[in-house]
Design a protein around this motif. Structure first.
Motif, PDB file in Angstrom:
ATOM      1  N   ASP A 338      10.054  -5.084   6.372  1.00 23.44           N
ATOM      2  CA  ASP A 338       8.621  -4.976   6.639  1.00 23.44           C
ATOM      3  C   ASP A 338       8.126  -6.099   7.525  1.00 23.44           C
ATOM      4  O   ASP A 338       7.347  -5.884   8.463  1.00 23.44           O
ATOM      5  CB  ASP A 338       7.835  -4.966   5.326  1.00 23.44           C
ATOM      6  CG  ASP A 338       8.058  -3.687   4.546  1.00 23.44           C
ATOM      7  OD1 ASP A 338       8.480  -2.688   5.171  1.00 23.44           O
ATOM      8  OD2 ASP A 338       7.820  -3.675   3.333  1.00 23.44           O
ATOM      9  N   GLU A 362       6.560   3.553  15.332  1.00 18.48           N
ATOM     10  CA  GLU A 362       6.304   4.914  14.864  1.00 18.48           C
ATOM     11  C   GLU A 362       7.574   5.545  14.323  1.00 18.48           C
ATOM     12  O   GLU A 362       7.574   6.191  13.275  1.00 18.48           O
ATOM     13  CB  GLU A 362       5.756   5.751  16.015  1.00 18.48           C
ATOM     14  CG  GLU A 362       5.552   7.221  15.670  1.00 18.48           C
ATOM     15  CD  GLU A 362       5.235   8.063  16.897  1.00 18.48           C
ATOM     16  OE1 GLU A 362       5.567   9.252  16.890  1.00 18.48           O
ATOM     17  OE2 GLU A 362       4.677   7.521  17.868  1.00 18.48           O
ATOM     18  N   CYS A 364      10.190   4.005  13.100  1.00 17.39           N
ATOM     19  CA  CYS A 364      10.585   3.365  11.843  1.00 17.39           C
ATOM     20  C   CYS A 364       9.728   3.846  10.681  1.00 17.39           C
ATOM     21  O   CYS A 364      10.213   3.993   9.557  1.00 17.39           O
ATOM     22  CB  CYS A 364      10.478   1.847  11.975  1.00 17.39           C
ATOM     23  SG  CYS A 364      11.756   1.120  13.023  1.00 17.39           S
ATOM     24  N   ILE A 365       8.438   4.134  10.971  1.00 15.78           N
ATOM     25  CA  ILE A 365       7.545   4.609   9.911  1.00 15.78           C
ATOM     26  C   ILE A 365       7.860   6.058   9.550  1.00 15.78           C
ATOM     27  O   ILE A 365       7.944   6.428   8.381  1.00 15.78           O
ATOM     28  CB  ILE A 365       6.073   4.467  10.346  1.00 15.78           C
ATOM     29  CG1 ILE A 365       5.706   2.980  10.442  1.00 15.78           C
ATOM     30  CG2 ILE A 365       5.140   5.178   9.368  1.00 15.78           C
ATOM     31  CD1 ILE A 365       4.350   2.715  11.053  1.00 15.78           C
ATOM     32  N   GLU A 366       8.078   6.889  10.587  1.00 23.23           N
ATOM     33  CA  GLU A 366       8.308   8.312  10.351  1.00 23.23           C
ATOM     34  C   GLU A 366       9.697   8.589   9.796  1.00 23.23           C
ATOM     35  O   GLU A 366       9.869   9.335   8.847  1.00 23.23           O
ATOM     36  CB  GLU A 366       8.104   9.087  11.647  1.00 23.23           C
ATOM     37  CG  GLU A 366       6.680   9.080  12.175  1.00 23.23           C
ATOM     38  CD  GLU A 366       5.728   9.841  11.280  1.00 23.23           C
ATOM     39  OE1 GLU A 366       6.191  10.775  10.603  1.00 23.23           O
ATOM     40  OE2 GLU A 366       4.538   9.496  11.266  1.00 23.23           O
ATOM     41  N   ALA A 368      12.005   6.064   9.085  1.00 23.26           N
ATOM     42  CA  ALA A 368      12.375   4.987   8.153  1.00 23.26           C
ATOM     43  C   ALA A 368      13.879   4.850   7.996  1.00 23.26           C
ATOM     44  O   ALA A 368      14.423   4.985   6.912  1.00 23.26           O
ATOM     45  CB  ALA A 368      11.726   5.219   6.789  1.00 23.26           C
ATOM     46  N   ASP A 382      11.686   4.335   1.836  1.00 22.76           N
ATOM     47  CA  ASP A 382      10.234   4.256   1.925  1.00 22.76           C
ATOM     48  C   ASP A 382       9.639   4.890   0.676  1.00 22.76           C
ATOM     49  O   ASP A 382      10.337   5.494  -0.141  1.00 22.76           O
ATOM     50  CB  ASP A 382       9.725   4.917   3.207  1.00 22.76           C
ATOM     51  CG  ASP A 382      10.017   6.403   3.260  1.00 22.76           C
ATOM     52  OD1 ASP A 382      10.382   6.966   2.221  1.00 22.76           O
ATOM     53  OD2 ASP A 382       9.877   6.998   4.342  1.00 22.76           O
ATOM     54  N   GLU A 423      -0.313   1.578  -0.778  1.00 19.59           N
ATOM     55  CA  GLU A 423       0.214   1.461   0.593  1.00 19.59           C
ATOM     56  C   GLU A 423      -0.777   2.033   1.604  1.00 19.59           C
ATOM     57  O   GLU A 423      -0.995   1.451   2.676  1.00 19.59           O
ATOM     58  CB  GLU A 423       1.554   2.199   0.686  1.00 19.59           C
ATOM     59  CG  GLU A 423       2.224   2.123   2.042  1.00 19.59           C
ATOM     60  CD  GLU A 423       3.512   2.920   2.073  1.00 19.59           C
ATOM     61  OE1 GLU A 423       4.542   2.374   2.490  1.00 19.59           O
ATOM     62  OE2 GLU A 423       3.480   4.107   1.679  1.00 19.59           O
ATOM     63  N   SER A 430       0.483  -1.113   7.126  1.00 16.40           N
ATOM     64  CA  SER A 430       1.861  -1.499   6.785  1.00 16.40           C
ATOM     65  C   SER A 430       2.478  -0.487   5.833  1.00 16.40           C
ATOM     66  O   SER A 430       1.799   0.102   4.981  1.00 16.40           O
ATOM     67  CB  SER A 430       1.886  -2.886   6.144  1.00 16.40           C
ATOM     68  OG  SER A 430       1.420  -3.869   7.040  1.00 16.40           O
ATOM     69  N   ARG A 431       3.779  -0.275   6.014  1.00 17.24           N
ATOM     70  CA  ARG A 431       4.537   0.595   5.114  1.00 17.24           C
ATOM     71  C   ARG A 431       5.507  -0.264   4.330  1.00 17.24           C
ATOM     72  O   ARG A 431       6.045  -1.245   4.830  1.00 17.24           O
ATOM     73  CB  ARG A 431       5.307   1.647   5.926  1.00 17.24           C
ATOM     74  CG  ARG A 431       4.436   2.561   6.783  1.00 17.24           C
ATOM     75  CD  ARG A 431       3.591   3.499   5.953  1.00 17.24           C
ATOM     76  NE  ARG A 431       4.398   4.372   5.124  1.00 17.24           N
ATOM     77  CZ  ARG A 431       4.821   5.577   5.523  1.00 17.24           C
ATOM     78  NH1 ARG A 431       4.502   6.023   6.725  1.00 17.24           N
ATOM     79  NH2 ARG A 431       5.542   6.330   4.720  1.00 17.24           N
ATOM     80  N   THR A 433       8.991  -1.064   2.255  1.00 16.37           N
ATOM     81  CA  THR A 433      10.401  -0.710   2.086  1.00 16.37           C
ATOM     82  C   THR A 433      10.792  -1.165   0.691  1.00 16.37           C
ATOM     83  O   THR A 433      10.668  -2.349   0.349  1.00 16.37           O
ATOM     84  CB  THR A 433      11.276  -1.403   3.124  1.00 16.37           C
ATOM     85  OG1 THR A 433      10.877  -0.992   4.434  1.00 16.37           O
ATOM     86  CG2 THR A 433      12.741  -1.027   2.917  1.00 16.37           C
TER      87      THR A 433
END
Length: 448
Positions: A338, A362, A364-366, A368, A382, A423, A430-431, A433
């Motif tokens: 993170d 994007e 990494c968020i989608e 992950a 995630d 979250e 922020s997301r 982990t």
């Protein structure tokens, strides 16, 4: 005119009066003709049956077969033979008949003018010779046209066969080249494992960088050539570090001495130089050379700025920094996933191409993608992939640094829902982990 005449022209003179025949022969004695005579139409036809003549001169009025009838018969049987009629002024009907039926070349009135007679004969033979040559050329042209048509048909078949053969060869070469390119990618990944043998066990990022670059390329649908060059660059970017001393391997880049720093900054160029001799790796080498350039122009080795930096190098820089931050190769301490994403976001317009950095975040968020923990029994997930019954392997902190859940905590459906809601409330988006112990197969079966 002589060059327009056939060689040794043969003339047949026909008249029932011997003195006329002698007079004609006398007029033509200096010409290069082979002359025969006949005193009747029947005799003339008999000679024509046995011999070839180029020109016939016949008197109009003769007993038996007259001149027009003879010339008409000659026209039917030997149409290529030139026909001339000798006629008196009173023989207008015979002349018309000869013209209509015998299609004579000319008629000459008696008494004739010697020079005119010789000129008419020369012109007639020249015309005949010209016609023969024209007909021969036409015949030759037709023959050659047929041969050409046959040759064209054969050539088309050969061209078609050759084209199919070349296409088959081209397809084979394309397949071989594709296989060769794939082999190069595979070879570089194998070679990266050899590079890892030189690196400490806890400082071998290549495999993770390769996995991350592949995830980025697939997510953003990069073209095949760029993706392939990126894969190989991710596998080989550390190649220039092989000559480093052990103490340089063990130090984080922010704690290097001046001498170590100078040596460290050389590794992208050293890596490139080791690859330049391999033609299929030229673009890969170029990507590696510039992957430590900075968006603001203060990087190495050439201080390129912005879009001067190759696209592949800009992508590789993000992947390398993201992984090496987590391995403790950049800062003195290891950085969590993170926090590594936060650092990339913070420096998106100084170290990194802002647009590519946004696409990387994007992705990494989608998607992950997991960066595997050293312990194979621990996985990084995630919040959307958490399930009840999982046990935390690390403390979980909010973006503000507040402890949310302790290591060893067993997750319930209620805790997971609260975690997801919390979250969503993070002000900077922020997301989290979450590191959990990998469930064993029996627990997985019971859960299912």
């Amino acid at each position: 005119m002589a060059e327009s005449l056939p060689p040794n022209p043969r003339l047949l003179l026909v008249d029932d009066e011997e003195n006329i025949l002698r007079s004609l022969k006398r007029t033509l004695r200096k010409e290069s003709y082979d002359i025969c005579t006949a005193t009747s139409g029947d005799e003339a036809l008999s000679l024509l049956n046995d011999q070839r003549f180029d020109l016939v001169i016949s008197d109009a009025r003769m007993p038996g077969i007259d001149g027009p009838t003879l010339l008409s018969e000659i026209k039917k049987k030997w149409p290529w033979c030139i026909r001339i009629l000798l006629t008196g002024y009173a023989d207008i009907n015979s002349t018309i008949k000869a013209i209509n039926d015998g299609q004579i070349y000319r008629y000459i009135s008696k008494p004739w003018d010697d020079e005119e007679l010789k000129l008419v004969i020369r012109q007639a033979l020249a015309f005949q010779y010209s016609e023969r040559r024209r007909l021969a050329l036409e015949k030759l042209t037709r023959k050659q046209n047929k041969e050409l048509q046959a040759l064209n048909a054969s050539l088309e078949d050969k061209v078609q066969a050759r084209t199919e053969e070349l296409k088959e060869t081209a397809d084979m070469l394309d397949a071989a080249y594709t296989e060769l390119k794939h082999s190069y990618v595979t070879a570089t990944e194998v070679f990266s494992t050899l590079i890892n043998k030189r690196l400490p066990a806890n400082r071998q990022p290549n495999a993770k960088v390769i996995a991350l670059v592949k995830a980025y390329a697939e997510y953003h649908q990069l073209d095949e050539d760029l993706s392939r060059d990126l894969y190989m660059a991710a596998a080989l970017y550390n190649l220039g570090k092989l000559s480093w001393p052990d103490d340089l391997f063990m130090a984080s880049s922010d704690l290097l001495s001046k001498e170590q720093r100078l040596e460290y900054l050389k590794y992208p160029v050293n890596s490139e130089q080791l690859l330049m001799a391999l033609e299929p790796l030229r673009e890969t080498a170029r990507i590696i050379r510039h992957h430590q350039e900075k968006w603001n122009g203060y990087g190495v080795p050439e201080r390129l700025e912005g879009r001067e930096i190759p696209l592949g190098s800009r992508i590789l820089r993000l992947a390398v920094d993201f992984i090496e931050l987590q391995y403790g190769l950049v800062l003195e301490r290891r950085v969590s996933r993170d926090n590594a994403l936060k650092l990339i976001k913070r420096y998106r317009d100084r170290l990194y191409d802002p647009e590519i950095a946004d696409g990387f975040l994007e992705m990494c968020i989608e998607v992950a993608p997991d960066v595997e923990h050293e312990d194979p029994d621990i996985v990084a997930l995630d919040t959307l992939r958490l399930t009840a019954g999982m046990v935390l392997a690390r403390n979980l902190y909010a973006a503000s640094g507040m402890l949310l859940l302790n290591e060893g905590k067993e997750l319930t459906s209620m805790l997971i829902d609260k975690l997801v809601a919390f979250e969503k409330g993070e002000p900077d988006g922020s997301r989290y982990t979450v590191y959990v112990h990998r469930p064993d197969e029996e627990e997985t079966e019971r859960a299912s």
